[in-house]
Design an enzyme around this catalytic site. Structure first.
Site, short mmCIF file in Angstrom:
data_model
loop_
_atom_site.label_atom_id
_atom_site.label_comp_id
_atom_site.label_asym_id
_atom_site.label_seq_id
_atom_site.Cartn_x
_atom_site.Cartn_y
_atom_site.Cartn_z
N GLY A 50 -53.21 -53.98 49.52
CA GLY A 50 -52.49 -54.86 50.45
C GLY A 50 -52.13 -54.19 51.75
N GLY A 51 -52.85 -54.56 52.82
CA GLY A 51 -52.44 -54.15 54.16
C GLY A 51 -52.96 -52.79 54.59
N LYS B 230 -55.36 -57.22 37.66
CA LYS B 230 -55.09 -57.25 39.10
C LYS B 230 -54.13 -58.39 39.43
CE LYS B 230 -57.56 -57.45 43.55
NZ LYS B 230 -57.23 -58.76 44.09
N SER C 106 -50.80 -56.06 43.60
CA SER C 106 -51.47 -56.90 44.60
C SER C 106 -50.83 -58.28 44.63
CB SER C 106 -52.96 -57.05 44.22
OG SER C 106 -53.60 -57.99 45.05
N ARG D 79 -54.90 -50.24 56.46
CA ARG D 79 -55.69 -50.33 57.68
C ARG D 79 -56.26 -48.99 58.11
NH1 ARG D 79 -55.65 -54.42 55.95
NH2 ARG D 79 -54.72 -56.37 56.66
N HIS E 284 -52.72 -60.58 46.11
CA HIS E 284 -53.97 -61.28 46.43
C HIS E 284 -54.12 -61.45 47.95
CE1 HIS E 284 -57.13 -63.58 44.09
NE2 HIS E 284 -57.48 -63.86 45.33
#
Lengths: 345, 345, 345, 345
Positions: free
Chosen positions: C268-269, C212, C234, C271, C236
């Site tokens: 990442g991100g 990761k 990623s 939503r 992080h």
């Protein structure tokens, strides 16, 4: 008078019609017409400021320029710098009556005179507006240019004759007022002008004639063909049509076409001396300043207008010193920073 | 009634379901579905406004256009301008009950009629919604278009027959309602339609049939193949799928493909007359207006809707005068400003 | 439990450590590490959200997809959709103690299980963190993946063995933890890993091994060479290095290189369901969700996490219906809108 | 002392002259000169921050870098990292008297020394400013560089001799002070320098000579020709000319031309260790930090400055670990992410 007092006074008097923002960019007042904003979404006002912000200056500090020259002759008048007050009227509905129409015109023209430059006066639905402007021209012994709305031919010519009688340095029409249906509703029809009509008007006066409200190269060439002594690249401060480009975005293409045939003025978003210099680099011979000087007039009368113009001249000199520009009459386009796409290629 | 009163009344009644922002752009209400916002991040709503803002107009003032023509015939109806009210329902959960479903439909259709145009009515999970719309169509003697959700074939055809009985000017399906799982949960399944299914529906009526919710050229061509009299380029006001492009961004590619074969309508982000003109320049024959007219209905009933539409017509005329556009039926794409990348090359 | 209650509860408990913004984009919490923000200027967190927002979806509504398939097999586990809970620890200093380390791990894994998917657990300076995670894996009978910090070789291998004993479905290392000097200061040194070291670790277990923290194609290929069963693209959550690109910006280049050789996950991100679909179109086989599920855990425990995941699955299905996507295992890149530069050429 | 206390103390003492924003980007203080802002629209200050933000880092975690080297020798001095305090004066009118001129200079130089680096001192209209700086240089036994305003030749040379007597490590002129008309008004004329004048000044000292305020490749080459030991790519924190590009945007073109002939320093917008690393990758050998250290001086004296510098070094090490950078003296441009336009082509 200092700048902070001027601005606080203006803010108090304008009661929100203008917020006298720390940076005047058309966001707070978007859509406020009447008022001080841009029409509709306010985008045309904002576009003027953004188009100027898009252009950057190459800072230069190793050179021999020591005492930059800022003065020039325009329409037969000596100006201490290439900046003029834009024509503004309608203080009752645009500024909440913070200043009378007479005091507005007088402040703009007298303040301009005190700062060694010149201002323009405007026309409006209420006949006292134009009359106030003519009085201000007489009061400055002709240091003023009369800009008339695009009315019927006879009405324009009659107003030109009044301007001649008042001793105006030049006259013109803001043809971008063509969409003002409100004027038509008040029995004062305005509308677009044909090339033939413009030629007829221009031939009716011996004064230099200015066409204000040019936003395309094609119309700039038509203005030259009609005999205009000057044009003003302007979207009327973003107050007549939503969604136009900014003045600084269309200016270079217009100047390239007609600069050798007529005087090119630019009007839109000028906030400081660096903006003046950028518009000169993009092809203008001089620039107009609007809202900031209206704030100056409300906040400090003629002295307020002069204070702002003098500050702008100081900034212009600083900008010239820091870009190695010796003379406002010959500004090299290379002072503009050219963004290189392949920066890390 | 004046515009400020209308907006203040609407703001009070809507209790935050809609903030009635000074400029309606989808930011304050992002994610509020139910509510008045765009779904998820709200980006599809915002994209409609931004895609329109991206297109700029060339301001023209030296020309011979004096009395621009705004009227046209659409689906056999005379319209005073190429603007229609978009179908909107669900006032209970989207507008906090600020207006009843009946009053909403009546205001939209009666107000449109008063302003010389026409409106659409919608369909929803609650059967009274469609019934309210049909009543409004009857009340305006057929000045209305019925837009039905993408239900089962029989359900759609039954509703088309009701619309025919009510005297609707046209009917259609908003196929972008296909993702409304909530409707399925309430026992009213909706879903995507195949080309074959659309053809079957269209052949079931002699009224002009409109497919609303087209966002790609490929599907526009399928709509033509299915026999649609018109399409609406629309992302459903950004309320069904996050992250779509804006309507004004996909419109020119769609119009280019199908404009000669079907009526192209555009729906998304229209806020004033300049927006209308831009969508016409991009290839639409007429546009739909949604949220602003919902605010008009809540704030002023039919008169509120008519007031907003009449203002929009004034703005459209002004925009036509300032772009040298003589006729809404023939809008030149060259009125759009083409940004030149090498401005300072 | 409903979504509003969950969010209000979380907002109250988190006492500003997380504002539970209407849209979680890294702006309000910029620089808050410890805390829930991105490190430094917060740009790497924001970049994840912006890179996703940059990609748009072509809305399609005329087609034959009726019942999209969302389930898939990953690392030998059946998942109801391609979404997993990201590993998160440090509730004391990152979330102000709004939830205990144990409850955080349990909520993430149990909630994931309830929603038909799986979660990851993390490692930290305090040994109780990893232990809490292992307990949660045992509590879900092995529905969990253990992600270990890039410690010394022996420490990692010991933790892998603990994960094996707990029945973990897979193990891995978040190598982007290499810059955590604070861990080194607490006597728990971490650092970058060489290819040789990674190979040694991977050979020490028969479980699928995940690396990761991959942000470049070159390192993705190294991960494959080391024998990784999967990688997580990623940064992080933007918490270890300021100024990285967003995950959705680098993902397609990475997936193109290694997708046929290893499982590509993206983190990442994310939503909502449209974000999931976009990352699949860009080359991921499944995605990780972090902060939104931490809010779910604080606001509603396992049920809160499950509620958010179930909502996301509904949105994913809607997005698939509106893009004509039949199966999450085969997502066509053409569902992404390709902006055409010469729109008005 | 901890960072939060430092910042709260500074915020209280600065009374709004600086808001000590969570992220210092020039927006809150735009136009505040005197004050801590950028001149005019504030765009040149903002451009520094934005130009840095535009450059992104490739995160790398699979490699063999374990203990990055941050120290280097500059102008004969050992520095623990390539960071220096920028010259700042005028605390009375720029910082509202939150700190005395003496304490400001002492804090910057002593704090730098404590953190293993070095600082610069400045010159101003009030002669006590330069004197305070020289005292600080003496107090640190010569760990300081004296930067003199572009005064007349004799005045500069006299100040160079004072700096030599104080044991300064190097001297220089910030030639971008050329536009400071206020200094001229106070009887202390400044102005641009010609190549000949610069050469004369440089030949008057045996200390390394630095020209600060270079923003174009052409002037960088002139600085080399004049014999400068170093240049500082700087727009004076955006305080002398509105609308310049950002330092990180012009730096690579300048470094490419002169890096092999002189030491290239960069000054503008550095907020954390990742910014330092990016400027090194763009061609600088070391960077200057301004406003953040002024806040450190006001909020915590020398210890405050040292705390911020030590934090920055930790961040720099983390950034090096996460980009596989072994040595600050050899930073590969490839650590910068290169955006690929055809991401989805």
């Amino acid at each position: 008078m200092d700048l902070n007092t001027l601005r606080e006074t203006a803010r108090a008097k304008l009661k929100g019609y203008c917020r006298v923002c720390s940076f005047c960019n058309g966001i707070a007042c978007r859509g406020e017409v009447p008022g001080m904003g841009g029409v509709g979404s306010g985008s045309s006002f904002k576009a003027n400021v953004e188009a100027l912000a898009h252009h950057l200056l190459n800072m230069r500090t190793i050179h021999e320029v020591r005492d930059p020259r800022t003065n020039l002759t325009l329409f037969g008048c000596e100006l201490d710098m290439p900046v003029m007050a834009a024509p503004m009227t309608g203080s009752t509905y645009n500024m909440g009556g913070a200043i009378s129409e007479e005091d507005l015109a007088t402040s703009l023209l007298m303040g301009s005179l005190q700062a060694g430059v010149m201002g323009m006066i405007g026309d409006g639905a209420d006949p006292t507006m134009y009359a106030s402007g003519l009085a201000a021209i007489r009061g400055t012994k002709g240091r003023g240019i009369a800009i008339i709305k695009p009315r019927g031919q006879k009405e324009i010519i009659a107003r030109i004759q009044e301007a001649e009688a008042a001793g105006a340095a030049a006259v013109g029409v803001d043809i971008d007022g063509a969409g003002l249906i409100t004027m038509s509703l008040k029995g004062q029809p305005v509308g677009p002008k044909s090339l033939r009509e413009l030629r007829e008007i221009i031939q009716a006066t011996s004064l230099p004639f200015i066409i204000k409200g040019i936003m395309t190269p094609v119309e700039a060439e038509m203005a030259v063909e009609a005999g205009a002594a000057g044009i003003v690249v302007s979207n009327h401060g973003g107050r007549v049509l939503d969604s136009t480009p900014g003045v600084a975005e269309v200016l270079p293409w217009i100047a390239e076409k007609v600069r050798n045939h007529t005087v090119v003025l630019a009007d839109g978003g000028v906030r400081n001396g660096a903006d003046v210099l950028k518009l000169l680099a993009l092809g203008a011979q001089a620039v107009l300043v609007g809202r900031p000087l209206a704030i100056g007039a409300v906040g400090g009368g003629p002295e307020g207008v002069a204070l702002l113009l003098n500050n702008m001249r100081t900034e212009l000199i600083q900008s010239m010193l820091l870009t190695a520009t010796a003379d406002v009459r010959h500004v090299d386009r290379k002072i503009l920073f050219l963004r290189q796409a392949s920066a890390l290629g």
